[in-house]
Design an enzyme around this catalytic site. Structure first.
Site: not given
Length: 307
Positions: A116, A212, A277
């Site tokens: 992330s 992502e 995620h």
């Protein structure tokens, strides 16, 4: 694009530091993550400010200087074998320029794990230290605490990386084919935001690009992908692996956008590869030469991610 230096694998008794590079960390989740790591026989040590919260900006885990100091001190501590991010959120961009990269390079290679917001740090470790890193679960992350697959895949990557040289996702080909390259990538919005900044690659050429994101409107995903296309950053990329798109629009809306923006590259693209995620997220090594089989939805590393 060349493969990067692989740090040594872990063994029982190895010392692992957990630092907050981005958002504030819930104490109960940190303790739960420590319990998992200690169950693996690891000696865990928290960063000094791992439970801090910025007085003015509550989305940050303490000041930029404190977060940077915790990361640098952990990395430069000769007794520490690996550094794990506690959680994501936001904040890595604010600390990356405060790190003494010469001192960190002198400390030698060790393992870095996070995903992330840590995308910024993965890029910096690649460009400044020339080091393979692991895009995987974070110590206080809910998925790591609660999901066996996420725990097991990270554990195998850390301790017995030869057992996970082939990562099988169960995904599907968006564009069929095979491709070879060096793995890189992360969270789409951060890769787009990093264009033109220090500590990041100037091109994904020669790479197998992993993408992502979470919580983004479809038009924003369009913007990020278009930015990467218009800037030329995607020129020469060899293949694309698509992870999760949690809390974005329904995938029936997101998928046509991914096909529109990435299908023009003329390279294999695999979707739903199971990293990022999502529940039971796989650990993806960055900086390793590998082969992507989009039809079989596998990524086969030329060698184990860690020595």
């Amino acid at each position: 694009m060349k493969a990067l230096v692989r740090p040594p694998r872990l063994a029982p008794g190895a010392r692992v530091a957990v630092v907050a590079t981005s958002g504030p960390v819930p104490k109960d989740r940190l303790q739960a993550g420590f319990n998992v790591l200690r169950g693996w026989g690891l000696d865990t040590v928290p960063g000094r400010h791992v439970l801090a919260q910025h007085r003015e900006f509550g989305y940050l885990a303490g000041t930029d200087a404190d977060r940077a100091a915790d990361l640098q001190n952990a990395w430069c501590d000769p007794t520490v074998d690996a550094v794990l991010c506690a959680r994501g959120g936001y904040g890595a961009q604010r600390l990356v320029d405060l790190l003494d990269w010469d001192a960190m390079r002198a400390a030698g290679p060790k393992i870095f794990v996070g995903f992330s917001d840590a995308t910024v740090l993965h890029e910096a470790f690649a460009t400044r230290l020339g080091l393979t890193t692991l895009y995987g679960p974070m110590a206080a992350g809910i998925d790591f605490i609660e999901t066996t697959r996420a725990q097991q895949h990270l554990r195998a990557t850390l301790f017995t990386p030869e057992t996970v040289r082939t990562i099988a996702s169960g995904g599907t080909p968006l564009v069929p084919g095979r491709a070879r390259g060096v793995t890189l990538g992360g969270c789409l919005c951060l890769l787009a935001a990093e264009r033109g900044t220090p500590h990041t690659r100037t091109s994904a050429g020669g790479g197998l690009l992993c993408l992502e994101d979470v919580g983004e409107e479809t038009y924003r995903l369009d913007r990020y992908l278009t930015q990467l296309l218009r800037s030329g950053w995607l020129e020469g990329v060899h293949g694309v692996l698509l992870g999760s798109w949690q809390e974005c629009a329904d995938y029936a809306e997101v998928r046509p956008l991914l096909a529109d923006r990435l299908g023009t590259l003329g390279v294999p693209v695999v979707e739903d590869f199971g990293f990022g995620h999502c529940e039971g997220a796989l650990t993806i090594p960055f900086g390793v030469a590998a082969e992507l089989d989009a039809d079989g939805a596998t990524l086969t590393l030329d060698w184990p991610a860690l020595r």
